[in-house]
Design an enzyme around this catalytic site. Structure first.
Site, PDB file in Angstrom:
ATOM      1  N   GLU A 151     110.011  44.233  38.414  1.00  0.00           N
ATOM      2  CA  GLU A 151     109.518  45.370  38.107  1.00  0.00           C
ATOM      3  C   GLU A 151     110.505  46.257  38.096  1.00  0.00           C
ATOM      4  OE1 GLU A 151     106.900  45.065  39.013  1.00  0.00           O
ATOM      5  OE2 GLU A 151     105.703  43.630  40.115  1.00  0.00           O
ATOM      6  N   GLN A 187     107.974  51.093  32.895  1.00  0.00           N
ATOM      7  CA  GLN A 187     107.597  51.597  31.079  1.00  0.00           C
ATOM      8  C   GLN A 187     108.436  50.560  30.042  1.00  0.00           C
ATOM      9  OE1 GLN A 187     107.039  55.633  31.054  1.00  0.00           O
ATOM     10  NE2 GLN A 187     105.955  54.147  32.197  1.00  0.00           N
ATOM     11  N   TYR A 206     116.746  52.446  29.450  1.00  0.00           N
ATOM     12  CA  TYR A 206     116.936  53.248  30.115  1.00  0.00           C
ATOM     13  C   TYR A 206     118.079  52.263  31.399  1.00  0.00           C
ATOM     14  CZ  TYR A 206     112.508  56.027  29.302  1.00  0.00           C
ATOM     15  OH  TYR A 206     111.935  56.724  29.833  1.00  0.00           O
ATOM     16  N   TYR A 264     106.606  52.837  43.026  1.00  0.00           N
ATOM     17  CA  TYR A 264     105.968  51.445  42.495  1.00  0.00           C
ATOM     18  C   TYR A 264     106.534  50.549  42.929  1.00  0.00           C
ATOM     19  CZ  TYR A 264     104.344  47.586  39.182  1.00  0.00           C
ATOM     20  OH  TYR A 264     104.503  46.906  39.256  1.00  0.00           O
ATOM     21  N   ASP A 276     100.570  52.508  38.533  1.00  0.00           N
ATOM     22  CA  ASP A 276     101.562  51.922  37.766  1.00  0.00           C
ATOM     23  C   ASP A 276     100.355  52.791  37.087  1.00  0.00           C
ATOM     24  OD1 ASP A 276      99.525  50.213  37.217  1.00  0.00           O
ATOM     25  OD2 ASP A 276     101.632  48.962  35.580  1.00  0.00           O
ATOM     26  N   CYS A 308      85.423  42.414  30.148  1.00  0.00           N
ATOM     27  CA  CYS A 308      85.685  42.431  31.197  1.00  0.00           C
ATOM     28  C   CYS A 308      85.338  41.831  32.561  1.00  0.00           C
ATOM     29  CB  CYS A 308      85.423  44.065  31.662  1.00  0.00           C
ATOM     30  SG  CYS A 308      85.903  44.576  33.412  1.00  0.00           S
TER      31      CYS A 308
END
Length: 352
Positions: free
Chosen positions: A40, A45, A85, A123, A141, A204
């Site tokens: 996770e 991102q 990050y 999240y 998210d 969908c």
DNA sequence: AAAACGGGGAC
DNA sequence: GTCCCAGTTTT
């Protein structure tokens, strides 16, 4: 308040689709909270396809929380190299150390305690709780906001932080209490594969429940005001080799962009002062035989580097800064470096 | 509330 | 070029 008619049918359609069509991802073959946690954090991102090889290598290198807790930061950052990050990696290790020291090695199974861990926001807390422990908690998210904004025609601007609370409330009302893991992952899987920014509504499984599809407004949602004024920064990076054939690398500061990663000494080109003068002023380095290498742009989330790189010889009389040192080629390879530095390094090796 | 924080893939 | 991705922390 009933936010959606036919809630039970919606849940059943989503869950049966997810159980039938879900992608076979490495972190879906485990329920180990530590492994779910790793996945996770990496997925923040960051796209699934990018994460997969990093996840595989990471769990092999640090198979237990103790292994990660005891790792050197340089080793940790090397595993994270290229993923971006980088504070995610440091925060993950800090959080794991908290669990080892304060929770007997068991990841907390409630939102209050898990949210207090470094790097675990709303999240990630909900994702680990629902996926690893089967606890009905929201995990909202970007995918979930996109899916639900269409399903229910929620027109609030998702760029505004408080808007997320609306979706968290919706999820807590809709979530399947029997299988919150599949429900949360089903919403995200739908957002990642069907209910994409350019939706593929004909595929969908829940289009019959979708208010936006009913009105033909799916392309209008979600509402998101954007605004990124990209700043451009011209920088020069100087690759310096000494008489022993070693390379000068500098460790970036512990805070800020690319914290603690290694780079060839870099200068921000703010004015028209010559590069040699800036190197002397900022690093106390005297350059000789400076040759141009490659120039390129590197785009970060909020900055673009216009980067020039040079190869220079260092006079043996010069003292080097204390945040820099010379390394052999093998040592340079082993240091964690940001992608633009790797690009320069590859150019050097290609010229050799 | 806004900015900082990486890198890459899709269009 | 733009968007944005299984977001969190700092200001």
């Amino acid at each position: 308040m009933q936010i959606l008619e036919h809630q039970d049918e919606f849940r059943e359609s989503l869950l049966s689709w997810y159980r039938r069509e879900k992608r076979d991802l490495p972190w879906r073959r485990t329920s180990n909270p530590y492994y779910i946690w790793i996945s996770e954090v990496m997925l923040q991102q960051t796209r699934v396809d990018t994460v997969i090889p990093y996840y595989e290598r990471f769990v092999e290198k640090f198979p237990t929380m103790s292994a990660l807790a005891e790792a050197e930061e340089e080793e940790l950052l090397k595993q994270w190299e290229g993923l971006g990050y980088y504070s995610r990696a440091r925060n993950l290790q800090a959080g794991v150390r908290e669990v080892v020291e304060n929770y007997g090695g068991s990841v907390p199974a409630n939102r209050k305690e898990i949210s207090a861990l470094k790097g675990v926001g709303p999240y990630t807390a909900g994702a680990v709780l629902s996926i690893a422990y089967g606890i009905p908690e929201h995990a909202v998210d970007g995918n979930v906001m996109r899916v639900l904004s269409r399903l229910l025609i929620i027109e609030e601007d998702i760029a505004i932080p408080r808007t997320k609370k609306i979706f968290e409330k919706v999820v807590m009302d809709l979530i399947d209490k029997e299988d919150p893991s599949s429900f949360n992952q089903g919403l995200m899987e739908l957002g990642a594969t069907i209910c994409t920014p350019k939706p593929r509504c004909l595929l969908c499984p829940v289009r019959d429940f979708c208010a936006a599809f009913l009105e033909g407004r799916q392309e209008e949602l979600p509402v998101k005001t954007k605004k990124t004024k990209m700043k451009i920064t011209p920088v020069a990076s100087v690759v310096i080799r000494n008489e022993q054939g070693q390379w000068l690398l500098r460790q970036r500061p512990a805070k800020g962009l690319l914290a603690n990663l290694w780079e060839f000494p870099m200068i921000e080109l703010t004015d028209d002062e010559p590069l040699h003068d800036k190197m002397r002023a900022q690093y106390g380095i005297e350059l000789h035989h400076c040759k141009a290498l490659i120039n390129f742009k590197h785009v970060f989330s909020h900055i673009t580097w216009e980067l020039q790189s040079y190869l220079a010889e260092l006079s043996s009389m010069t003292t080097i800064p204390d945040d820099a040192q010379f390394f052999t080629e093998e040592e340079v390879e082993a240091l964690p470096k940001p992608v633009p530095v790797i690009k320069i390094w590859n150019e050097i090796k290609g010229n050799a």
